[in-house]
Write a protein that holds these residues in place. Sequence first.
Motif, short mmCIF file in Angstrom:
data_model
loop_
_atom_site.label_atom_id
_atom_site.label_comp_id
_atom_site.label_asym_id
_atom_site.label_seq_id
_atom_site.Cartn_x
_atom_site.Cartn_y
_atom_site.Cartn_z
N ARG A 20 0.86 -1.19 0.00
CA ARG A 20 0.00 0.00 0.00
C ARG A 20 0.89 1.23 0.00
O ARG A 20 0.93 2.01 0.94
CB ARG A 20 -0.95 -0.01 1.22
N GLU A 47 -4.30 4.22 -1.67
CA GLU A 47 -4.44 2.82 -1.28
C GLU A 47 -4.65 2.69 0.23
O GLU A 47 -5.37 1.82 0.70
CB GLU A 47 -3.19 2.02 -1.70
N ARG A 97 -8.17 3.97 0.98
CA ARG A 97 -9.10 2.89 0.58
C ARG A 97 -9.12 1.79 1.64
O ARG A 97 -10.18 1.29 1.99
CB ARG A 97 -8.67 2.33 -0.77
N GLN A 98 -7.93 1.42 2.14
CA GLN A 98 -7.85 0.39 3.17
C GLN A 98 -8.70 0.75 4.38
O GLN A 98 -9.46 -0.06 4.91
CB GLN A 98 -6.40 0.16 3.58
#
Lengths: 281, 357
Positions: B291, B296, B299-300
Amino acid sequence: MQNPYLPYPVRIDEIITETEDKSLKTFKFVFLNASDEDKFTYESGQFGELSIAGLGEIPIGIASSPVEKGFIKFTVFKTGKVTSYLHAMKEGDIMGVRGPLGHPFPWETLEGKNIVIIGGGFAFTTLRSSIISILDPANRSKFKDIHVIYGARSPGMLLYKEELAEWAQRDDINMNITVDGTDDPDWKYLTGFVPTITEQKAPPGNDDTYAIICGPPIMIKFTQPVLDNLGYSHDNIIMSLENRMKCGIGICGRCNIGKEFVCKDGPVFTLSQLNNMPKEY
Amino acid sequence: MKLIKIDQQNWNTGIEKAKSAYRVFGPVKEKNDYEFKVLGTNEMPDLNFRNTRLSPKSIIYPQSQVMFTYSIDETKDDCRIMKEVENVTSPMAIIGVRPCDALSFPIVRRNFDTPEYQDTYWIKAYEATTFVGLACNSACDTCFCTSAGTGPFGEEGLDVLIIKDGDDFYTKIITPKGEAFAESAGWGKKEQTDITAKIKELKTAAEASVSSTVSTDKLKNKTILDLYDAPFWEEEAFACINCGTCTYVCPTCWCFDVQDETHGKSGIRMRNWDSCMFPLFTHHASGHNPRNNKYERVRQRFMHKLKYYVDKYDSGIQCVGCGRCIRLCPVNIDIRKICDKMNSFDTESCKCEATSS
């Protein structure tokens, strides 16, 4: 309630330098308390957290096999803070091990099947464990044909050289040992990248044949289409993943790929499973 | 369940009495905000708060917690052997837990108390604690508890619920732990009173004051990959500075790091809150980072709370609607907006439009 973060104390019994560049060493540990060995009951494919007080912990695949008693072995690549320190430790030093952690390779599913073991570089540790388990006289009859394709950059970078030579002599395992290239005139095995050798040597895929792949991402990337061409279904391709870990038991939150934790729900996944997961590894 | 009515004087004497059996925590005003603190003699919980700046998460799960001690003195027999720290937790009671924060504990418990592994530190602290909740009579405009699995009078995760009506404390004793607390506060013998209608009236008014909601009904029907590959993540993450405030203030964020710290010949292995907003969280020793990009990581965070958790435990979202991350985000990222985006995301129509963002 047992504290799952407490490592078992172990003594470094033996250190073997595996590769010519000395970047890989195998550490053989003996439990300080004999009863801890019983608690550390594992299967090939699982990993442990090696713990050094003052440095931290690292998740490493178990290289010994459950049929080997009295010790556990881990082969460690020198790369970060803990592994660098570990490489400087001596036989007799005390440290800790936590585990076994994660899921092993699916041995029940693999019973009665042909197995193709494909490994590259230093990702051969849990595969070594698997081969030792499979070749144990009590186990060998449980499996059909066993093929191994194992490659490294050069002959000096192969792990477990003596055992590889020993297995190459046997008629109950098909060994395909390869190196990317060598100028050694005495090299008696194969030359070529793992995907190429797989194409040439792996049996065709069918319901009764499973491939277990461990290796660097580039090797996996080029081996997978080869297996597709050979007719392997994605349910029959088994992989073992790595991600940064701390707790190793699915609690600290960092190694997830989608909703799965590599540590607790993996590290072993089939390619079918991975196809439905984000590529966060 | 028992309903009793306590007046201001009984409340004060009860809290004071309870301190002999419990370490009592309560909201205390600190500068412009309220924080949970251990209450000393004659110190009363200050209940004039909307919500505390931080949830009481850290009482059960401290931001930094010693797990083991060790010695690196080679002359000692136990050199380099981890020793468990004394982990006996005396009874604690937290007064004034808002229902949203109360729900965070059962949500987080699924992570720390699993069939395979029990996080002894979290579980011992949790089990030693009695949660005395305080119903919200009016909501903040960032609250969305009623669509996040609870509400201003929600009881899940609470042992006692207090409903404040002027100078009166309507007290709902929900669990045996709550009964034990009431007993030690001297409220045990109080007669049950019929205040059901009055509570209902307050509850209805409180629920009506929650002005914002999220839709979560369609999250389950979409695949992880559909939402993961949705086109809006980079745009939504654009302003994020990865400061980690959202995870720090979130009552349901539980991720931690483990570190060893040596001073001279002795040291501790401790765990510290960590955050999926930080690149190092997932950074491999090899240098590879799964990530690596900011979007990213953003989003996680949202996928974990609103999709992975939902799928993993076949439950509601890993969010209680407290609104702290919305109020404290320096760049105004709003989980309500993202949740609605995810919930209403239509994979099919997106495929036709090509990625618009």
